[in-house]
Structures are given as structure tokens and as C-alpha cells.
Scaffold this motif. Structure first.
Motif, PDB file in Angstrom:
ATOM      1  N   PRO A 278       0.827  -1.227   0.000  1.00 21.75           N
ATOM      2  CA  PRO A 278       0.000   0.000   0.000  1.00 21.75           C
ATOM      3  C   PRO A 278       0.854   1.267   0.000  1.00 21.75           C
ATOM      4  CG  PRO A 278      -0.093  -1.074   2.139  1.00 21.75           C
ATOM      5  CD  PRO A 278       0.696  -1.984   1.261  1.00 21.75           C
ATOM      6  N   LEU A 279       1.482   1.543  -1.122  1.00 23.45           N
ATOM      7  CA  LEU A 279       2.378   2.688  -1.234  1.00 23.45           C
ATOM      8  C   LEU A 279       1.642   4.011  -1.060  1.00 23.45           C
ATOM      9  CD1 LEU A 279       5.427   3.245  -1.865  1.00 23.45           C
ATOM     10  CD2 LEU A 279       4.715   3.638  -4.242  1.00 23.45           C
ATOM     11  N   HIS A 280       0.359   4.026  -1.386  1.00 22.68           N
ATOM     12  CA  HIS A 280      -0.409   5.268  -1.226  1.00 22.68           C
ATOM     13  C   HIS A 280      -0.483   5.685   0.232  1.00 22.68           C
ATOM     14  CE1 HIS A 280      -3.260   2.025  -0.492  1.00 22.68           C
ATOM     15  NE2 HIS A 280      -4.106   2.876   0.042  1.00 22.68           N
ATOM     16  N   ARG A 281      -0.344   4.706   1.141  1.00 26.21           N
ATOM     17  CA  ARG A 281      -0.336   5.038   2.566  1.00 26.21           C
ATOM     18  C   ARG A 281       1.075   5.300   3.083  1.00 26.21           C
ATOM     19  NH1 ARG A 281      -4.455   0.868   3.376  1.00 26.21           N
ATOM     20  NH2 ARG A 281      -2.904  -0.487   4.353  1.00 26.21           N
ATOM     21  N   SER A 282       2.039   4.495   2.642  1.00 25.74           N
ATOM     22  CA  SER A 282       3.393   4.628   3.182  1.00 25.74           C
ATOM     23  C   SER A 282       4.157   5.811   2.593  1.00 25.74           C
ATOM     24  CB  SER A 282       4.182   3.337   2.944  1.00 25.74           C
ATOM     25  OG  SER A 282       4.288   3.061   1.559  1.00 25.74           O
ATOM     26  N   ALA A 283       3.880   6.143   1.325  1.00 25.54           N
ATOM     27  CA  ALA A 283       4.615   7.241   0.684  1.00 25.54           C
ATOM     28  C   ALA A 283       3.717   8.379   0.225  1.00 25.54           C
ATOM     29  CB  ALA A 283       5.422   6.706  -0.501  1.00 25.54           C
ATOM     30  N   GLY A 284       2.408   8.127   0.150  1.00 30.50           N
ATOM     31  CA  GLY A 284       1.474   9.188  -0.208  1.00 30.50           C
ATOM     32  C   GLY A 284       1.077   9.185  -1.671  1.00 30.50           C
ATOM     33  N   PRO A 285      -0.052   9.813  -1.990  1.00 28.38           N
ATOM     34  CA  PRO A 285      -0.548   9.834  -3.375  1.00 28.38           C
ATOM     35  C   PRO A 285       0.379  10.566  -4.331  1.00 28.38           C
ATOM     36  CG  PRO A 285      -1.859  11.285  -1.959  1.00 28.38           C
ATOM     37  CD  PRO A 285      -0.982  10.484  -1.058  1.00 28.38           C
ATOM     38  N   GLY A 286       1.172  11.506  -3.820  1.00 25.03           N
ATOM     39  CA  GLY A 286       2.107  12.205  -4.690  1.00 25.03           C
ATOM     40  C   GLY A 286       3.144  11.275  -5.297  1.00 25.03           C
ATOM     41  N   GLU A 287       3.602  10.291  -4.511  1.00 28.84           N
ATOM     42  CA  GLU A 287       4.580   9.320  -5.018  1.00 28.84           C
ATOM     43  C   GLU A 287       3.942   8.417  -6.064  1.00 28.84           C
ATOM     44  OE1 GLU A 287       8.122   7.094  -5.494  1.00 28.84           O
ATOM     45  OE2 GLU A 287       7.683   9.130  -4.803  1.00 28.84           O
TER      46      GLU A 287
ATOM     47  N   VAL B 103      22.779  -2.243  -1.154  1.00 27.55           N
ATOM     48  CA  VAL B 103      23.196  -0.845  -1.270  1.00 27.55           C
ATOM     49  C   VAL B 103      23.092  -0.092   0.052  1.00 27.55           C
ATOM     50  CG1 VAL B 103      22.589  -0.769  -3.710  1.00 27.55           C
ATOM     51  CG2 VAL B 103      20.905  -0.048  -1.998  1.00 27.55           C
ATOM     52  N   GLY B 104      22.681  -0.791   1.119  1.00 27.20           N
ATOM     53  CA  GLY B 104      22.727  -0.177   2.436  1.00 27.20           C
ATOM     54  C   GLY B 104      21.487   0.560   2.868  1.00 27.20           C
ATOM     55  N   GLY B 105      20.400   0.441   2.133  1.00 20.21           N
ATOM     56  CA  GLY B 105      19.155   1.087   2.525  1.00 20.21           C
ATOM     57  C   GLY B 105      17.984   0.153   2.336  1.00 20.21           C
ATOM     58  N   SER B 106      16.988   0.264   3.201  1.00 20.74           N
ATOM     59  CA  SER B 106      15.766  -0.533   3.051  1.00 20.74           C
ATOM     60  C   SER B 106      14.931   0.025   1.909  1.00 20.74           C
ATOM     61  CB  SER B 106      14.966  -0.500   4.345  1.00 20.74           C
ATOM     62  OG  SER B 106      14.459   0.819   4.560  1.00 20.74           O
ATOM     63  N   VAL B 107      13.870  -0.689   1.551  1.00 21.27           N
ATOM     64  CA  VAL B 107      12.963  -0.192   0.522  1.00 21.27           C
ATOM     65  C   VAL B 107      12.419   1.181   0.918  1.00 21.27           C
ATOM     66  CG1 VAL B 107      10.770  -0.574  -0.654  1.00 21.27           C
ATOM     67  CG2 VAL B 107      12.322  -2.493  -0.282  1.00 21.27           C
ATOM     68  N   ALA B 108      11.970   1.310   2.167  1.00 16.10           N
ATOM     69  CA  ALA B 108      11.427   2.588   2.634  1.00 16.10           C
ATOM     70  C   ALA B 108      12.478   3.693   2.565  1.00 16.10           C
ATOM     71  CB  ALA B 108      10.889   2.450   4.053  1.00 16.10           C
ATOM     72  N   ASP B 109      13.722   3.373   2.933  1.00 14.30           N
ATOM     73  CA  ASP B 109      14.803   4.354   2.859  1.00 14.30           C
ATOM     74  C   ASP B 109      15.015   4.830   1.433  1.00 14.30           C
ATOM     75  OD1 ASP B 109      15.321   4.118   5.594  1.00 14.30           O
ATOM     76  OD2 ASP B 109      16.833   2.550   5.296  1.00 14.30           O
ATOM     77  N   LEU B 110      15.015   3.885   0.493  1.00 14.39           N
ATOM     78  CA  LEU B 110      15.295   4.217  -0.901  1.00 14.39           C
ATOM     79  C   LEU B 110      14.137   4.966  -1.550  1.00 14.39           C
ATOM     80  CD1 LEU B 110      16.986   0.846  -1.889  1.00 14.39           C
ATOM     81  CD2 LEU B 110      18.118   3.050  -1.509  1.00 14.39           C
ATOM     82  N   VAL B 111      12.921   4.724  -1.089  1.00 12.43           N
ATOM     83  CA  VAL B 111      11.778   5.504  -1.569  1.00 12.43           C
ATOM     84  C   VAL B 111      11.855   6.930  -1.041  1.00 12.43           C
ATOM     85  CG1 VAL B 111       9.269   5.784  -1.431  1.00 12.43           C
ATOM     86  CG2 VAL B 111      10.250   3.512  -1.853  1.00 12.43           C
ATOM     87  N   ARG B 112      12.185   7.050   0.231  1.00 13.27           N
ATOM     88  CA  ARG B 112      12.142   8.349   0.908  1.00 13.27           C
ATOM     89  C   ARG B 112      13.334   9.241   0.562  1.00 13.27           C
ATOM     90  NH1 ARG B 112      10.980   6.335   5.473  1.00 13.27           N
ATOM     91  NH2 ARG B 112      13.142   5.965   6.074  1.00 13.27           N
ATOM     92  N   GLU B 113      14.537   8.650   0.545  1.00 15.24           N
ATOM     93  CA  GLU B 113      15.744   9.456   0.357  1.00 15.24           C
ATOM     94  C   GLU B 113      16.753   8.737  -0.550  1.00 15.24           C
ATOM     95  OE1 GLU B 113      16.630  12.052   4.203  1.00 15.24           O
ATOM     96  OE2 GLU B 113      16.550   9.914   4.692  1.00 15.24           O
ATOM     97  N   PRO B 114      16.443   8.576  -1.825  1.00 16.30           N
ATOM     98  CA  PRO B 114      17.367   7.840  -2.694  1.00 16.30           C
ATOM     99  C   PRO B 114      18.731   8.517  -2.825  1.00 16.30           C
ATOM    100  CG  PRO B 114      15.643   8.919  -3.976  1.00 16.30           C
ATOM    101  CD  PRO B 114      15.233   9.014  -2.542  1.00 16.30           C
TER     102      PRO B 114
END
Length: 248
Positions: free
Chosen positions: A13-22, A149-160
């Protein structure tokens, strides 16, 4: 001919974890990468927060099976699953009656067409079993390594960008070990603006964008079945025209 309809099906559910803008940003990128297709994107209400383990993979089919049963009725011509692990692609294709493409397999098959040895850059943590998947595809002799690469999925979505230096360092290490093509094994890397191009510039080797590979595999599937503009039917028409001109 109307453009074929493709669904890019997210597995969490990316719309909840990262928002509709993503979601909107990714849809714009998908459409730019495959203008021959009319693309929609779906984010499920259920499912794992991210696919980072075997348990997460097991949660995908139950979360998507009800939606998949309606894909054909809704008029989708193909579906790309939004996860490098390609979870449940065969089962979802079976119950939907629609071609379901796994971008992970598409990307690795693309890699062996353009290089002799490939490495996969993955998020950390990442599901186990990549070598087993590669062995099943039949390309294990060309597989060199999987590196994190040292980052989780959430990390890479939020701050690539924050993780780019680490990704570049590991990519260079792969090429020094003998890889002459790299595969982005987390789709957040594929959606990070300019990531494949920047890594290519640093390493000097091709970098496969796994999302793009999945889209191109879907386009090929549709073209082979005569459902994409510029397919065999169009080619036959062009040949008929040439033959007609040759006779005059």
C-alpha cells in the motif's frame, strides 16, 4: 488502433506509506517510458509494507487475488507486478487470464543480452533465494553477485540521494570483480530520478532499469500477439505496400 491498457500493480500500500504524490510521480514516469501503452497504477489496501523477506512474498497473492480476478473484465491487456521479486506472477496470471510480467526476470534476461556477467544491486534487507530464481531461469553461469546498497525499501523511496554514494561504491566493486552489466534489484532504485544513468556514468557499464525492462517485456508480449501498434499486422501491411510498388 487504441493503445493497449497496462496495469502497473504495486504489491504494497504505497499510497499510505509514501502518499498519493509518489503514486502520481511513478505513473508519470511509467507513461513516459512506455508511451505506446495506456498505463494505470494500482496500490492495494492490504499486503506487506514492503517486500523484504520470504514472509512478505507469501503475503502478496492473498492481497491481490480478488483484484486480479477482475483484471480481464476491466479491460487490461497486461499487468506488470511492481516488485523485483516477481511475487505470485504465475498464480495471478492463472486466475486473471491476463499476461502478468515480472520485472525482475525481465531485467535479468535483458542483462544477459547485453553483457556476459551481471550483478544485482538490492535493498537491505532483501528476500532470500535470488540465486535459486536465477538458476530456474537458466542464466546462473552469467550471474556474478548480489550486493546490498545499504538502505531498506522505505529508505530508498524516501531518500534515494542519501544512499547514492553507497550504491555507487558497491556498483564499482561489482565491475572491478568482473560484472559488465548491473541490474537494479530494488524498484525504488529504478524510480529514483537519474539513478541508472548516474551509475552508468560512474561505472562505465550498462545499468538495467528493472521497471523499464518489465514494461518492454509487456510491450513485446502484446506486439507478438498483434495487440500493439507497429506489430506484425502493421509490418505485413508495409510489406504488402512494398510488393505493390515493386509490381508497378
Amino acid at each position: 488502433m487504441n493503445r493497449p491498457r497496462l496495469l502497473y500493480q504495486l504489491v504494497s500500500p504505497l499510497h499510505r506509506s509514501a502518499g498519493p504524490g509518489e503514486i502520481a510521480r511513478r505513473l508519470a514516469m511509467l507513461q513516459a517510458w512506455a508511451p505506446s501503452l495506456a498505463i494505470e497504477i494500482a496500490s492495494p489496501e492490504e499486503g506487506p509494507a514492503a517486500v523484504q523477506s520470504a514472509a512478505d512474498i507469501a503475503m502478496v497473492f492473498p492481497a491481490l487475488k480478488d483484484a486480479a480476478s477482475g483484471w480481464k473484465t476491466k479491460g487490461y491487456d497486461a499487468v506488470v507486478i511492481g516488485c523485483f521479486s516477481d511475487p505470485a506472477t504465475e498464480a495471478l496470471q492463472e486466475i486473471s487470464g491476463v499476461p502478468v510480467i515480472g520485472p525482475g526476470e525481465a531485467a535479468m534476461l535483458a542483462a544477459v543480452q547485453i553483457g556476459e556477467r551481471f550483478s544485482v544491486l538490492s535493498s537491505d534487507p532483501t528476500p532470500p533465494g535470488l540465486r535459486r530464481r536465477i538458476r530456474g531461469i537458466g542464466i546462473e553461469p552469467m550471474f556474478l553477485s548480489e550486493v546490498m546498497v545499504g538502505g531498506s525499501v522505505a529508505d530508498l523511496v524516501r531518500e534515494p540521494d542519501r544512499h547514492f554514494a553507497a550504491a555507487a561504491e558497491r556498483a564499482r566493486a561489482c565491475t572491478e570483480a568482473g560484472a559488465n552489466v548491473l541490474v537494479l534489484g530494488c524498484l525504488a532504485l529504478s524510480f529514483a530520478p537519474g539513478m541508472p544513468e548516474r551509475l552508468t556514468e560512474i561505472t562505465g557499464v550498462p545499468v538495467v532499469n528493472s521497471v523499464l525492462a518489465g514494461l518492454k517485456a509487456a510491450e513485446a508480449r502484446l506486439a507478438y500477439s498483434g495487440r500493439l501498434a507497429g506489430d506484425r499486422g502493421s509490418a505485413d501491411g508495409a510489406l504488402d505496400k512494398l510488393h505493390g510498388e515493386a509490381r508497378t
